[in-house]
Design a protein around this motif. Structure first.
Motif, PDB file in Angstrom:
ATOM      1  N   ILE A 170       0.842  -1.197   0.000  1.00 49.80           N
ATOM      2  CA  ILE A 170       0.000   0.000   0.000  1.00 49.80           C
ATOM      3  C   ILE A 170       0.878   1.248   0.000  1.00 49.80           C
ATOM      4  CG2 ILE A 170      -1.683   1.315   1.362  1.00 49.80           C
ATOM      5  CD1 ILE A 170      -2.776  -1.442   2.291  1.00 49.80           C
ATOM      6  N   ARG A 172       3.877   1.581  -1.215  1.00 49.02           N
ATOM      7  CA  ARG A 172       4.436   1.775  -2.555  1.00 49.02           C
ATOM      8  C   ARG A 172       3.367   2.293  -3.513  1.00 49.02           C
ATOM      9  NH1 ARG A 172       6.166  -3.110  -5.008  1.00 49.02           N
ATOM     10  NH2 ARG A 172       5.194  -4.295  -3.353  1.00 49.02           N
ATOM     11  N   ALA A 173       2.143   1.789  -3.354  1.00 48.53           N
ATOM     12  CA  ALA A 173       1.059   2.232  -4.231  1.00 48.53           C
ATOM     13  C   ALA A 173       0.804   3.725  -4.049  1.00 48.53           C
ATOM     14  CB  ALA A 173      -0.208   1.436  -3.930  1.00 48.53           C
ATOM     15  N   GLU A 176       3.494   5.568  -5.762  1.00 49.52           N
ATOM     16  CA  GLU A 176       3.532   5.381  -7.204  1.00 49.52           C
ATOM     17  C   GLU A 176       2.451   6.212  -7.892  1.00 49.52           C
ATOM     18  OE1 GLU A 176       5.669   3.904  -9.027  1.00 49.52           O
ATOM     19  OE2 GLU A 176       4.550   4.129 -10.895  1.00 49.52           O
ATOM     20  N   ASN A 177       1.266   6.239  -7.323  1.00 49.56           N
ATOM     21  CA  ASN A 177       0.161   6.969  -7.958  1.00 49.56           C
ATOM     22  C   ASN A 177      -0.873   7.282  -6.879  1.00 49.56           C
ATOM     23  OD1 ASN A 177      -2.040   7.830  -9.394  1.00 49.56           O
ATOM     24  ND2 ASN A 177      -1.894   6.255 -10.973  1.00 49.56           N
ATOM     25  N   ALA A 180      -4.682   7.163  -7.838  1.00 47.59           N
ATOM     26  CA  ALA A 180      -5.241   5.821  -7.953  1.00 47.59           C
ATOM     27  C   ALA A 180      -5.424   5.202  -6.570  1.00 47.59           C
ATOM     28  CB  ALA A 180      -4.322   4.952  -8.809  1.00 47.59           C
ATOM     29  N   ALA A 181      -4.447   5.403  -5.695  1.00 44.85           N
ATOM     30  CA  ALA A 181      -4.557   4.835  -4.352  1.00 44.85           C
ATOM     31  C   ALA A 181      -5.769   5.420  -3.627  1.00 44.85           C
ATOM     32  CB  ALA A 181      -3.277   5.112  -3.558  1.00 44.85           C
ATOM     33  N   HIS A 182      -5.977   6.705  -3.815  1.00 47.86           N
ATOM     34  CA  HIS A 182      -7.139   7.348  -3.198  1.00 47.86           C
ATOM     35  C   HIS A 182      -8.435   6.777  -3.774  1.00 47.86           C
ATOM     36  CE1 HIS A 182      -9.669  10.423  -1.459  1.00 47.86           C
ATOM     37  NE2 HIS A 182     -10.139  10.704  -2.650  1.00 47.86           N
ATOM     38  N   ALA A 183      -8.450   6.606  -5.098  1.00 50.01           N
ATOM     39  CA  ALA A 183      -9.659   6.083  -5.737  1.00 50.01           C
ATOM     40  C   ALA A 183      -9.989   4.682  -5.235  1.00 50.01           C
ATOM     41  CB  ALA A 183      -9.491   6.078  -7.258  1.00 50.01           C
ATOM     42  N   LEU A 184      -8.964   3.926  -4.864  1.00 45.41           N
ATOM     43  CA  LEU A 184      -9.217   2.583  -4.343  1.00 45.41           C
ATOM     44  C   LEU A 184      -9.575   2.616  -2.866  1.00 45.41           C
ATOM     45  CD1 LEU A 184      -6.366   0.580  -6.065  1.00 45.41           C
ATOM     46  CD2 LEU A 184      -8.791   0.508  -6.587  1.00 45.41           C
TER      47      LEU A 184
ATOM     48  N   LEU B  54     -17.084   6.972  -2.596  1.00 42.11           N
ATOM     49  CA  LEU B  54     -16.002   7.964  -2.563  1.00 42.11           C
ATOM     50  C   LEU B  54     -16.527   9.352  -2.207  1.00 42.11           C
ATOM     51  CD1 LEU B  54     -13.855   6.908  -5.645  1.00 42.11           C
ATOM     52  CD2 LEU B  54     -12.984   7.190  -3.331  1.00 42.11           C
ATOM     53  N   ARG B  78     -17.504  -2.240  -1.843  1.00 43.48           N
ATOM     54  CA  ARG B  78     -17.014  -3.525  -2.355  1.00 43.48           C
ATOM     55  C   ARG B  78     -17.608  -4.680  -1.556  1.00 43.48           C
ATOM     56  NH1 ARG B  78     -11.717  -0.716  -3.399  1.00 43.48           N
ATOM     57  NH2 ARG B  78     -11.036  -1.254  -1.308  1.00 43.48           N
ATOM     58  N   PHE B  86     -12.317   2.209 -13.416  1.00 45.70           N
ATOM     59  CA  PHE B  86     -12.216   3.663 -13.496  1.00 45.70           C
ATOM     60  C   PHE B  86     -11.935   4.157 -14.897  1.00 45.70           C
ATOM     61  CE2 PHE B  86     -11.603   2.692  -9.105  1.00 45.70           C
ATOM     62  CZ  PHE B  86     -12.239   3.716  -8.462  1.00 45.70           C
ATOM     63  N   SER B  90      -6.910   3.249 -12.520  1.00 42.22           N
ATOM     64  CA  SER B  90      -6.380   3.373 -11.168  1.00 42.22           C
ATOM     65  C   SER B  90      -5.319   2.313 -10.974  1.00 42.22           C
ATOM     66  CB  SER B  90      -7.508   3.205 -10.160  1.00 42.22           C
ATOM     67  OG  SER B  90      -8.072   1.929 -10.311  1.00 42.22           O
ATOM     68  N   PHE B  92      -1.015   1.084 -11.052  1.00 41.95           N
ATOM     69  CA  PHE B  92       0.298   1.519 -10.613  1.00 41.95           C
ATOM     70  C   PHE B  92       1.331   0.955 -11.568  1.00 41.95           C
ATOM     71  CE2 PHE B  92      -2.674   1.043  -7.162  1.00 41.95           C
ATOM     72  CZ  PHE B  92      -2.641   2.296  -6.585  1.00 41.95           C
ATOM     73  N   MET B  95       4.328  -1.484 -10.678  1.00 41.70           N
ATOM     74  CA  MET B  95       4.040  -2.715  -9.951  1.00 41.70           C
ATOM     75  C   MET B  95       3.480  -3.747 -10.935  1.00 41.70           C
ATOM     76  SD  MET B  95       2.364  -0.741  -6.711  1.00 41.70           S
ATOM     77  CE  MET B  95       2.649  -1.771  -5.321  1.00 41.70           C
ATOM     78  N   LEU B 103      -4.069  -4.804  -4.685  1.00 40.17           N
ATOM     79  CA  LEU B 103      -4.347  -3.494  -4.094  1.00 40.17           C
ATOM     80  C   LEU B 103      -5.821  -3.126  -4.181  1.00 40.17           C
ATOM     81  CD1 LEU B 103      -1.174  -1.616  -5.233  1.00 40.17           C
ATOM     82  CD2 LEU B 103      -2.004  -1.723  -2.893  1.00 40.17           C
TER      83      LEU B 103
END
Lengths: 311, 507
Positions: A170, A172-173, A176-177, A180-184, B54, B78, B86, B90, B92, B95, B103
């Motif tokens: 998490i 690293r995520a 990295e972005n 995107a991490a927030h969106a997840l 969200l 979820r 998305f 979304s 990375f 990775m 993730l």
């Protein structure tokens, strides 16, 4: 006159591990911070704050380990100021980091008044018994103070954490972005604040190693750029923990060799030798960030970019 | 009457200055593909983010199988059975596929087990994936598969897809649709967001249409024409850009054997690109994102340098020249990214007009800026391109996407270029503004300029361009005249579905 025969490689290797430990601690902390996508240029400030708080607590309590805990706490607290400014008040990371360094240098000088010339309590070496008597291996591996081993354990732990743990993934995520991490649904700020605090604690511990074990004494500005070297080391290591260890020992080796060469009476002016580690750092940075090496130089995607939670 | 899967009643969400959703109500049934239609800024994204937890609505409620449903975070959504693919992936880049999937899960199994499940589920649905590959190395279609597999592993009842086809080739779209129909056959529901009307008519059985945050209509899209749907979305009748026959003139832009290494690790290297554009001609370059569009624009604009004779403007070699020299010679460019590349977000429109117009419009004198001329230039762009803004003093950031796009394209057109290169000129722009921009590009060509339009919107290219090339993995195909070109042929030029098609046949 130069007499290279006076240089004992075993002593050299043992000494370079000691020389490398403070920057290794600071670098591994900053590596985690940068993996979370934050660039904290305040390493130098957090190191020197750790050096003085560690020193003061160790002298007052007579216990060097208490000093080290205090140093880590001091570094983490200073880092949390950085976290508050950059993560919640959206201050610029580069400017805040530089301010943190300047603040740390001044603040430590203030706190350290009255501690100059004082000797800290000794940190005993770990006693490995007969192991320490093994030729060559003994002096290199089994005759150090506990913090040398702690630093290696931290590197191993960070490596495992980043590579195999869910929390590390998490982190690293987020680096990295962050969008995107927030969106997840990950809490970008919280992850970053935790990483920043960890980085501060490591830098503080690295500072305490200087003032309590390596020197051991308190002098103003005693980190003398070690924090900057640690920052360069993170890039040199291309954000990989074991490479940071390698880089730190390489750098420690140059520092130690430089001292040994001076002692051996090499005819090059002392200033050039003192410059050597920094020059090598610059050369390594230039080489590593140019050409093909650059493609493998995988900086975290969101490094240094401010995160605004939209919507 | 059966209970619907998800019922939305009176959702309202307001932001300072805008009401994103106002009293939105509709229902999604079990096993239904439900379309959510609307222009950019109609409130579709806000609505789906509310369903996904969200965003919390100001008022209104949702019911999931007749039970109250109010997620406060994505993991609650979820857990209920809602998954989302998305619009902007979304994912990375640095990775691998398995990590990316992990993730997106709340309780991921160990990576090795997960990798095995990814292999299995992805082949079951005809979307094969190698869990060990780095996401940054995948094509857009494969990246989308990662997102879909991530959702499917959680066994969702409702799958939300936000503009899923905007980055796919026509063949990839077909494969996606087969997967979606398979999901529907399994009894799952899909909320499908798009503004591509033909797709919606082919796929969905109900549609809810949003305009300015409100539900304006619900219908069965199979019973409507695309034009009727478009008019419901926009609220007015649309006029298509007028196309006039042109005779091509002299060659204005010529590129021979342009090969460039990608400047960044995840970029695409250009390989032996050749193109010729004549006066009065519009060359359309199609391709799925990440096939070298950004690099090609940078090479033409002068942000990346090339061997000198490889790029020629009116037979003058310009490969080694930077952007300003190329502008002086009449080669102007408008990159894709509006904020941060084409325009500086925090600078005013006047300052932004100055950034590219300084020399051609003589907005600088010696080393001094002629602010009066700069402001007049900005005002003339605003007037001619109908940019809705209080004035040229406003920061670029404050403009909506469509208005800023009109401004940055207008800024180049107003400088009377001999050659204009634009990348994604109408990306994220509402239909009316997009039509205006396309018309302006066609008028420019009509006036004797050579125009290169790089776009992922194939309909747009077929509408404005005279000839069409496909950009695929940094290579440019030979041009083909647009009249008579079918979507099928275009898809094959784009490399078809690549390995997707093969894999599909195999399963």
């Amino acid at each position: 006159m130069m007499d290279l025969s006076s240089i004992n490689p075993v002593v050299l290797v043992a000494a370079l591990m000691v020389a490398a430990t403070p920057i290794l601690l600071a670098a591994i902390g900053e590596l985690v911070v940068e993996k979370a996508g934050v660039l904290n240029l305040g390493v130098e400030g957090m190191m020197i704050t750790g050096a003085v708080t560690g020193f003061a607590f160790a002298v007052t309590s007579g216990n060097p380990y208490l000093g080290m805990v205090a140093a880590a706490t001091g570094g983490a607290l200073l880092a949390l100021i950085f976290a508050l400014l950059t993560q919640y008040l959206m201050a610029n990371q580069v400017a805040t980091g530089l301010a943190l360094t300047l603040f740390g240098l001044g603040f430590s000088a203030l706190l350290g008044q009255g501690y100059s010339g004082v000797s800290p309590p000794r940190t005993p070496r770990l006693d490995f018994g007969w192991l320490a008597e093994i030729p060559v291996l003994g002096p290199i591996v089994f005759r150090h103070d506990p913090l040398v081993y702690v630093s290696i354990i931290i590197v191993a732990a960070v490596w495992w954490f980043l590579r195999y743990s869910r929390a590390g993934r998490i982190l690293r995520a987020v680096g990295e972005n962050h969008d995107a991490a927030h969106a997840l649904g990950y809490r970008v700020r919280m992850v970053r604040v935790a990483a920043i605090a960890f980085g501060g604690a490591c830098a503080g511990l690295g500072g305490a190693y200087l003032s309590l074990i390596r020197v051991p004494q308190w002098t103003e500005g005693m980190t003398a750029g070690a924090g900057w070297i640690a920052l360069a080391l993170v890039v040199f290591a291309s954000w990989r923990p074991w490479r940071a260890l390698l880089g730190a020992y390489l750098f420690g080796g140059i520092v130690t060799l430089q001292l040994t060469l001076q002692a051996a009476g090499w005819r090059i002016p002392v200033e050039y030798l003192a410059m050597a580690p920094y020059l090598v750092t610059i050369v390594v940075l230039v080489v590593i960030s140019s050409g093909r090496a650059r493609r493998t130089l995988a900086a975290p995607g969101s490094l240094g970019r401010p995160f605004h939670a939209a919507g | 009457m059966t209970t619907p899967l998800l019922a939305i009643e009176g959702l309202t969400k307001a932001y300072p200055g805008v009401i994103a959703n106002e009293e939105v109500s509709f229902v999604i049934g079990e096993g239904e593909i439900h379309a959510l239609l609307g222009e950019n800024g109609a409130g579709k994204s806000t609505l789906v983010k509310t369903i996904y937890g969200l965003i919390r609505p100001d008022t209104g409620q949702m019911q999931w199988r007749a039970a109250p449903y109010a997620p406060t975070a994505p993991h609650e959504a979820r857990a209920t059975g809602v998954a989302m693919v998305f619009q902007h992936f979304s994912l990375f880049d640095a990775m691998d596929v398995a990590e990316n999937v992990a993730l997106g899960m709340d309780d991921p199994p160990p990576i090795r087990q997960l990798a095995a499940r990814i292999r299995q589920v992805s082949t079951d649905y005809g979307l094969p994936l190698d869990p060990g590959r780095l996401v940054g190395d995948l094509s857009a279609g494969e990246r989308q598969r990662v997102e879909i597999i991530r959702c499917l592993l959680q066994n969702p009842q409702l799958l939300i897809m936000d503009e899923p086809t905007s980055v796919l080739t026509p063949q990839e779209v077909d494969i996606l649709f087969q997967t979606l129909r398979k999901l529907r056959a399994e009894g799952r529901s899909i909320l499908y967001i798009s503004h591509k009307l033909d797709e919606i008519r082919a796929l969905c059985e109900t549609a809810t249409i949003l305009r300015r945050g409100k539900v304006v209509a619900s219908c069965d899209p199979r019973e409507k024409t695309s034009r009727q749907l478009a008019e419901m979305m926009v609220g007015t009748a649309l006029t298509a850009p007028q196309r006039v026959g042109r005779d091509p003139g002299a060659v204005l832009l010529q590129v021979d054997g342009l090969s460039l290494r990608a400047p960044s690790a995840f970029g695409t290297s250009l390989k032996d690109i050749a193109l010729t554009v004549r006066a009065g001609e519009i060359l359309g370059i199609g391709g799925v994102a990440g096939n070298g569009q950004d690099e090609l624009l940078a090479a033409l604009a002068g942000e990346l340098r090339a061997p000198h004779h490889v790029i020629r403007v009116q037979d003058q070699p310009v490969g080694r020249f930077g952007p300003n020299t190329r502008r002086a010679l009449g080669l102007l460019c408008a990159p894709e990214e509006r904020l941060g590349h084409a325009a500086a977000p925090d600078m005013s429109l006047t300052e932004n007009a100055l950034l590219t117009g300084a020399w051609r419009e003589k907005l600088v004198w010696q080393v001094f800026i002629d602010w009066k001329r700069a402001r007049n230039f900005a005002e003339s762009i605003i007037a001619r391109f109908d940019v809705r803004t209080p004035g040229p003093h406003v920061a670029a950031r404050a403009l909506s996407g469509g208005n800023l796009q009109k401004f940055v394209i207008g800024r180049e057109i107003m400088q009377r270029p001999q050659v204009l290169v634009v990348n994604q000129p109408t990306w994220g722009v509402d239909a009316a503004a997009a039509a205006a921009i396309r018309q302006a590009l066609m008028d420019l060509a009509q006036g004797g300029a050579a125009v290169v339009v790089i776009s992922q919107d194939l309909d747009e290219l077929l509408e404005v361009a005279d000839s069409f090339c496909a950009l695929n993995a940094g290579r440019l195909s030979a041009p083909r005249p647009v009249p008579g070109l079918t979507m099928e042929q275009v898809g094959l030029m784009l490399g078809g579905a690549g390995d997707m098609e093969v894999a599909h046949v195999a399963t």
